[in-house]
Write an enzyme that holds these catalytic residues in place. Structure first.
Site, PDB file in Angstrom:
ATOM      1  N   GLY A  13     -25.654 -12.722  33.035  1.00  0.00           N
ATOM      2  CA  GLY A  13     -26.485 -13.655  32.280  1.00  0.00           C
ATOM      3  C   GLY A  13     -27.251 -14.557  33.228  1.00  0.00           C
ATOM      4  N   SER A  15     -30.481 -14.765  34.172  1.00  0.00           N
ATOM      5  CA  SER A  15     -31.928 -15.029  34.122  1.00  0.00           C
ATOM      6  C   SER A  15     -32.279 -16.397  33.550  1.00  0.00           C
ATOM      7  CB  SER A  15     -32.639 -13.938  33.316  1.00  0.00           C
ATOM      8  OG  SER A  15     -32.211 -13.964  31.975  1.00  0.00           O
ATOM      9  N   ASP A  64     -26.196  -4.931  28.622  1.00  0.00           N
ATOM     10  CA  ASP A  64     -25.404  -5.714  27.671  1.00  0.00           C
ATOM     11  C   ASP A  64     -23.960  -5.758  28.182  1.00  0.00           C
ATOM     12  OD1 ASP A  64     -23.902  -6.635  25.556  1.00  0.00           O
ATOM     13  OD2 ASP A  64     -24.693  -5.213  24.088  1.00  0.00           O
ATOM     14  N   ASN A  91     -20.724 -15.210  33.620  1.00  0.00           N
ATOM     15  CA  ASN A  91     -21.373 -16.343  32.952  1.00  0.00           C
ATOM     16  C   ASN A  91     -21.973 -15.998  31.594  1.00  0.00           C
ATOM     17  OD1 ASN A  91     -23.204 -18.929  32.932  1.00  0.00           O
ATOM     18  ND2 ASN A  91     -24.644 -17.197  32.862  1.00  0.00           N
ATOM     19  N   SER A 144     -15.478 -23.253  29.374  1.00  0.00           N
ATOM     20  CA  SER A 144     -16.122 -24.384  28.695  1.00  0.00           C
ATOM     21  C   SER A 144     -15.100 -25.465  28.405  1.00  0.00           C
ATOM     22  CB  SER A 144     -16.729 -23.920  27.365  1.00  0.00           C
ATOM     23  OG  SER A 144     -17.152 -25.023  26.597  1.00  0.00           O
ATOM     24  N   TYR A 157     -16.320 -19.150  18.706  1.00  0.00           N
ATOM     25  CA  TYR A 157     -16.730 -19.318  20.110  1.00  0.00           C
ATOM     26  C   TYR A 157     -15.623 -19.925  20.966  1.00  0.00           C
ATOM     27  CZ  TYR A 157     -19.400 -21.504  23.997  1.00  0.00           C
ATOM     28  OH  TYR A 157     -19.855 -21.916  25.223  1.00  0.00           O
ATOM     29  N   LYS A 161     -13.750 -18.936  24.809  1.00  0.00           N
ATOM     30  CA  LYS A 161     -13.782 -19.739  26.044  1.00  0.00           C
ATOM     31  C   LYS A 161     -12.363 -20.038  26.532  1.00  0.00           C
ATOM     32  CE  LYS A 161     -17.736 -19.235  26.754  1.00  0.00           C
ATOM     33  NZ  LYS A 161     -18.374 -18.872  28.035  1.00  0.00           N
ATOM     34  N   ASN A 195     -28.014 -24.099  23.319  1.00  0.00           N
ATOM     35  CA  ASN A 195     -27.835 -25.190  22.351  1.00  0.00           C
ATOM     36  C   ASN A 195     -29.133 -25.927  22.034  1.00  0.00           C
ATOM     37  OD1 ASN A 195     -28.158 -26.605  24.735  1.00  0.00           O
ATOM     38  ND2 ASN A 195     -25.965 -26.992  24.992  1.00  0.00           N
TER      39      ASN A 195
HETATM   40  N1  LIG Z   1     -24.853 -24.993  27.702  1.00  0.00           N
HETATM   41  C1  LIG Z   1     -23.644 -25.500  27.502  1.00  0.00           C
HETATM   42  O1  LIG Z   1     -23.499 -26.640  27.016  1.00  0.00           O
HETATM   43  C2  LIG Z   1     -22.438 -24.747  27.886  1.00  0.00           C
HETATM   44  C3  LIG Z   1     -22.482 -23.411  28.198  1.00  0.00           C
HETATM   45  N2  LIG Z   1     -21.335 -22.758  28.540  1.00  0.00           N
HETATM   46  C4  LIG Z   1     -21.346 -21.359  28.862  1.00  0.00           C
HETATM   47  O2  LIG Z   1     -22.274 -21.132  29.895  1.00  0.00           O
HETATM   48  C5  LIG Z   1     -22.693 -19.779  29.873  1.00  0.00           C
HETATM   49  C6  LIG Z   1     -24.186 -19.715  30.088  1.00  0.00           C
HETATM   50  O3  LIG Z   1     -24.823 -20.310  28.977  1.00  0.00           O
HETATM   51  P1  LIG Z   1     -26.091 -21.257  29.107  1.00  0.00           P
HETATM   52  O4  LIG Z   1     -26.655 -21.169  30.445  1.00  0.00           O
HETATM   53  O5  LIG Z   1     -25.706 -22.562  28.576  1.00  0.00           O
HETATM   54  O6  LIG Z   1     -27.082 -20.624  28.024  1.00  0.00           O
HETATM   55  P2  LIG Z   1     -28.185 -19.506  28.164  1.00  0.00           P
HETATM   56  O7  LIG Z   1     -28.432 -19.021  26.799  1.00  0.00           O
HETATM   57  O8  LIG Z   1     -29.335 -19.998  28.946  1.00  0.00           O
HETATM   58  O9  LIG Z   1     -27.473 -18.409  29.044  1.00  0.00           O
HETATM   59  C7  LIG Z   1     -26.702 -17.367  28.534  1.00  0.00           C
HETATM   60  C8  LIG Z   1     -27.151 -16.127  29.243  1.00  0.00           C
HETATM   61  O10 LIG Z   1     -26.324 -15.034  28.837  1.00  0.00           O
HETATM   62  C9  LIG Z   1     -27.171 -13.937  28.576  1.00  0.00           C
HETATM   63  N3  LIG Z   1     -26.536 -13.022  27.646  1.00  0.00           N
HETATM   64  C10 LIG Z   1     -26.253 -13.234  26.346  1.00  0.00           C
HETATM   65  N4  LIG Z   1     -25.712 -12.135  25.810  1.00  0.00           N
HETATM   66  C11 LIG Z   1     -25.654 -11.217  26.803  1.00  0.00           C
HETATM   67  C12 LIG Z   1     -25.215  -9.889  26.868  1.00  0.00           C
HETATM   68  N5  LIG Z   1     -24.719  -9.271  25.785  1.00  0.00           N
HETATM   69  N6  LIG Z   1     -25.296  -9.229  28.048  1.00  0.00           N
HETATM   70  C13 LIG Z   1     -25.805  -9.835  29.140  1.00  0.00           C
HETATM   71  N7  LIG Z   1     -26.243 -11.101  29.131  1.00  0.00           N
HETATM   72  C14 LIG Z   1     -26.172 -11.780  27.979  1.00  0.00           C
HETATM   73  C15 LIG Z   1     -28.417 -14.549  27.984  1.00  0.00           C
HETATM   74  O11 LIG Z   1     -29.504 -13.665  27.999  1.00  0.00           O
HETATM   75  C16 LIG Z   1     -28.588 -15.759  28.868  1.00  0.00           C
HETATM   76  O12 LIG Z   1     -29.302 -15.441  30.037  1.00  0.00           O
HETATM   77  C17 LIG Z   1     -22.203 -19.214  28.547  1.00  0.00           C
HETATM   78  O13 LIG Z   1     -21.069 -18.406  28.773  1.00  0.00           O
HETATM   79  C18 LIG Z   1     -21.815 -20.435  27.762  1.00  0.00           C
HETATM   80  O14 LIG Z   1     -20.791 -20.171  26.834  1.00  0.00           O
HETATM   81  C19 LIG Z   1     -20.140 -23.390  28.614  1.00  0.00           C
HETATM   82  C20 LIG Z   1     -20.060 -24.702  28.316  1.00  0.00           C
HETATM   83  C21 LIG Z   1     -21.180 -25.490  27.928  1.00  0.00           C
HETATM   84  C1  LIG Z   2     -23.255 -24.413  22.948  1.00  0.00           C
HETATM   85  C2  LIG Z   2     -22.624 -25.777  23.038  1.00  0.00           C
HETATM   86  O1  LIG Z   2     -23.575 -26.747  22.864  1.00  0.00           O
HETATM   87  C3  LIG Z   2     -22.006 -25.963  24.355  1.00  0.00           C
HETATM   88  O2  LIG Z   2     -21.244 -24.836  24.641  1.00  0.00           O
HETATM   89  C4  LIG Z   2     -20.023 -25.209  24.933  1.00  0.00           C
HETATM   90  O3  LIG Z   2     -19.221 -24.458  25.384  1.00  0.00           O
HETATM   91  C5  LIG Z   2     -19.782 -26.608  24.623  1.00  0.00           C
HETATM   92  O4  LIG Z   2     -19.161 -26.698  23.387  1.00  0.00           O
HETATM   93  C6  LIG Z   2     -21.132 -27.171  24.585  1.00  0.00           C
HETATM   94  O5  LIG Z   2     -21.289 -28.220  23.732  1.00  0.00           O
END
Ligand SMILES: NC(=O)C1=CN([C@@H]2O[C@H](COP(=O)(O)OP(=O)(O)OC[C@H]3O[C@@H](n4cnc5c(N)ncnc54)[C@H](O)[C@@H]3O)[C@@H](O)[C@H]2O)C=CC1
Ligand SMILES: C[C@H](O)[C@@H]1OC(=O)[C@H](O)[C@@H]1O
Length: 254
Positions: A13, A15, A64, A91, A144, A157, A161, A195
């Site tokens: 993930g 990008s 995927d 990630n 998370s 979700y 985590k 989010n």
């Molecule tokens: N943004 C937040 O507040 C928080 C995010 N996280 C975790 O951080 C990680 C990254 O998320 P973010 O950067 O926040 O959001 P994001 O949406 O920018 O990143 C998620 C990435 O995962 C990729 N992805 C989704 N499904 C996929 C699949 N089936 N195969 C390959 N890639 C896939 C998406 O294309 C994207 O690039 C996630 O695991 C999320 O649960 C954890 C805690 C808080």
């Molecule tokens: C997607 C949520 O906003 C984000 O993802 C998490 O894992 C935490 O709960 C954050 O709030």
């Protein structure tokens, strides 16, 4: 000081959001980087270009993570390009906010498959390569704060985590004898695509900010230092650990 000089770092993930920041952060610390990405060729290619502009090598491999075949192909492509795998940042994740009582089966299934099964397959594939190399390695899962606390619209979700964190604990035991360290980072609320819609609600965003002792929500770059640290030799005696990176949100009861 560059902490990942000469290492090959894989990020799923990679990008957008936290994954992209981690990929670019690893490159700033001297690593060559392979990113897995799900859909946007443009964003993946721009991430590669940004890393190459830093003087490091990079590739983007579409796939995927929920498909068990993706992990083997990702690792094989990274090895073909860079010769080895030293670090995996697992990630990739999704969080389609939804209420419990009318949660569609498909939403639960997909969230589990991407977040938990996907992490499992990637960890397994990277670990197999690291064991074959015989020089150890580091695996960091992006878990998370939601591994520790619940969310009304995150009932599908938060268990994933918690599961990812548990996976790192068990993998730390299984892989310790190979010198492979497994840790998780637990971000709080970080402003990313995942989010964007949820936090478009001003009241919700203000509430989340008010819960954060450091006074602001996180940016993807806030997670980079902890990931690079856990990936680096500075953390050579750290395994099975979980590092909260949440601006203090978790401890803020009152
Ligand atoms: N943004 C937040 O507040 C928080 C995010 N996280 C975790 O951080 C990680 C990254 O998320 P973010 O950067 O926040 O959001 P994001 O949406 O920018 O990143 C998620 C990435 O995962 C990729 N992805 C989704 N499904 C996929 C699949 N089936 N195969 C390959 N890639 C896939 C998406 O294309 C994207 O690039 C996630 O695991 C999320 O649960 C954890 C805690 C808080
Ligand atoms: C997607 C949520 O906003 C984000 O993802 C998490 O894992 C935490 O709960 C954050 O709030």
């Amino acid at each position: 000081m560059k902490l990942l000089e000469g290492k090959t770092v894989l990020v799923t993930g990679g990008s957008t959001g936290i994954g992209r920041a981690a990929a670019i952060g690893a490159a700033r610390h001297g690593a060559d980087v392979a990113i897995n990405y799900a859909s946007s060729d443009d964003k993946a290619h721009s991430c590669v270009a940004e890393i190459e502009a830093l003087g490091q090598r990079a590739i983007a491999v579409k796939g995927d993570v929920a498909d068990p075949a993706t992990s083997g192909e990702f690792v094989a492509r990274a090895v073909a390009a860079f010769g080895r795998v030293d670090v995996l940042v697992s990630n990739a994740g999704i969080c389609p906010f939804h209420a419990l009582l009318d949660m569609p089966v498909e939403t639960v299934d997909r969230t589990f498959r991407v977040n938990l099964h996907g992490a499992y397959y990637m960890v397994q594939a990277a670990a197999r390569q690291m064991v074959e190399q015989g020089e150890g390695g580091a695996i960091i899962a992006v878990s998370s704060i939601s591994a520790l606390v619940g969310g009304e619209f995150q009932t599908h979700y938060t268990p994933t985590k918690a599961g990812v964190h548990s996976l790192m604990q068990s993998a730390a035991i299984a892989l310790g004898k190979h010198g492979i360290r497994c840790n998780s980072v637990l971000p709080g609320t970080i402003l990313t695509e995942i989010n964007k819609d949820d936090l478009a609600d001003d009241a919700k965003r203000a509430y989340m900010e008010s819960r954060t002792p450091l006074g602001r929500l996180g940016q993807p770059e806030d997670i980079v230092g902890p990931i690079v640290f856990l990936a680096s030799d500075m953390a050579e005696y750290v395994t099975g650990a979980a590092l909260l990176v949440d601006g203090g949100m978790f401890v803020n009861l009152q």
